[in-house]
Enzyme design. Structure first.
Site, PDB file in Angstrom:
ATOM      1  N   ASP A   7       3.846   7.906   2.801  1.00  0.00           N
ATOM      2  CA  ASP A   7       4.923   6.648   2.928  1.00  0.00           C
ATOM      3  C   ASP A   7       4.608   6.082   1.904  1.00  0.00           C
ATOM      4  O   ASP A   7       3.542   5.765   1.293  1.00  0.00           O
ATOM      5  CB  ASP A   7       4.712   6.311   4.444  1.00  0.00           C
ATOM      6  CG  ASP A   7       5.775   5.084   4.703  1.00  0.00           C
ATOM      7  OD1 ASP A   7       6.902   5.444   4.064  1.00  0.00           O
ATOM      8  OD2 ASP A   7       5.429   4.236   5.107  1.00  0.00           O
ATOM      9  N   GLU A   9       6.252   2.159   1.409  1.00  0.00           N
ATOM     10  CA  GLU A   9       6.109   0.776   2.126  1.00  0.00           C
ATOM     11  C   GLU A   9       5.140   0.550   2.968  1.00  0.00           C
ATOM     12  O   GLU A   9       5.321   1.291   3.988  1.00  0.00           O
ATOM     13  CB  GLU A   9       7.581   0.279   2.290  1.00  0.00           C
ATOM     14  CG  GLU A   9       8.612   0.035   1.101  1.00  0.00           C
ATOM     15  CD  GLU A   9       9.998  -0.321   1.767  1.00  0.00           C
ATOM     16  OE1 GLU A   9       9.924  -1.570   2.104  1.00  0.00           O
ATOM     17  OE2 GLU A   9      10.905   0.400   1.700  1.00  0.00           O
TER      18      GLU A   9
END
Length: 199
Positions: A7, A9
């Site tokens: 991922d 953020e």
């Protein structure tokens, strides 16, 4: 053959919407996928708030220009990319990700697209595909890759739970409590060691 999917953020860079909420003083924009599992609902809510305050893409990009990767993120990514293939799977948008990819040394990212009017107003968003992270991981598996995934939010759980190995990184106490079977890490060296063991 292995491929690591991360991922963006909360894992490699700060949460863009939280940074923007702080820059604009609009607390409602602090809601993220850590709080709201339904991404469609979350984005419609955000677009409504932006419209209400007369804010558009330029204002968000001005905030993004001031965001740096989390401390140690680039070094972690560089080392990881030296030993295996890495793809960043994010529900962010190409219009947000560009400057951050430069600061991370241009890793491969797969993300979504904003629909922006000529005046800079964000009017809609286009998801790359449904359940984009899980769908991408399954597609990679279908062409012979074993996936190893790490993320921090509700929208990462599909890819984490459906991979050869999956980890929570800098996640919330609520998500960690809900998925006690998942190893959870706070430091990049811990995550790197866990990925190396899984390779």
């Amino acid at each position: 053959m292995n491929i690591v999917c991360l991922d963006l953020e909360g894992v490699l860079v700060p949460e863009i919407w939280i940074a923007f909420a702080e820059a604009t003083g609009i607390p409602e924009l602090k809601r993220t996928t850590r709080d709201e599992p339904d991404y469609d609902k979350l984005m419609k809510f955000r677009i409504g708030i932006l419209k209400e305050h007369g804010l558009g893409l330029k204002e968000i990009q001005d905030t993004i220009a001031k965001i740096d990767p989390l401390e140690g993120a680039k070094e972690f990514l560089d080392e990881l990319r030296s030993i295996t293939q890495v793809i960043i799977l994010s529900d962010t948008f190409s219009q947000f990700a560009g400057p951050l990819m430069k600061k991370l040394g241009y890793p491969t990212i797969m993300c979504n697209e904003l629909v922006v009017a000529d005046n800079g107003e964000i009017t809609d968003f286009k998801m790359r595909c449904e359940k984009s992270k899980l769908t991408t991981v399954k597609a990679l598996q279908s062409i012979g890759y074993d996936t190893i995934c790490a993320g921090d939010s509700h929208n990462d759980l599909g890819m984490i739970l459906n991979s050869k190995a999956g980890f929570l990184f800098k996640s919330t106490d609520a998500i960690k409590a809900e998925y006690p079977q998942l190893e959870a890490f706070e430091e990049y060296d811990e995550l790197l060691n866990a990925i190396k063991k899984a390779l």
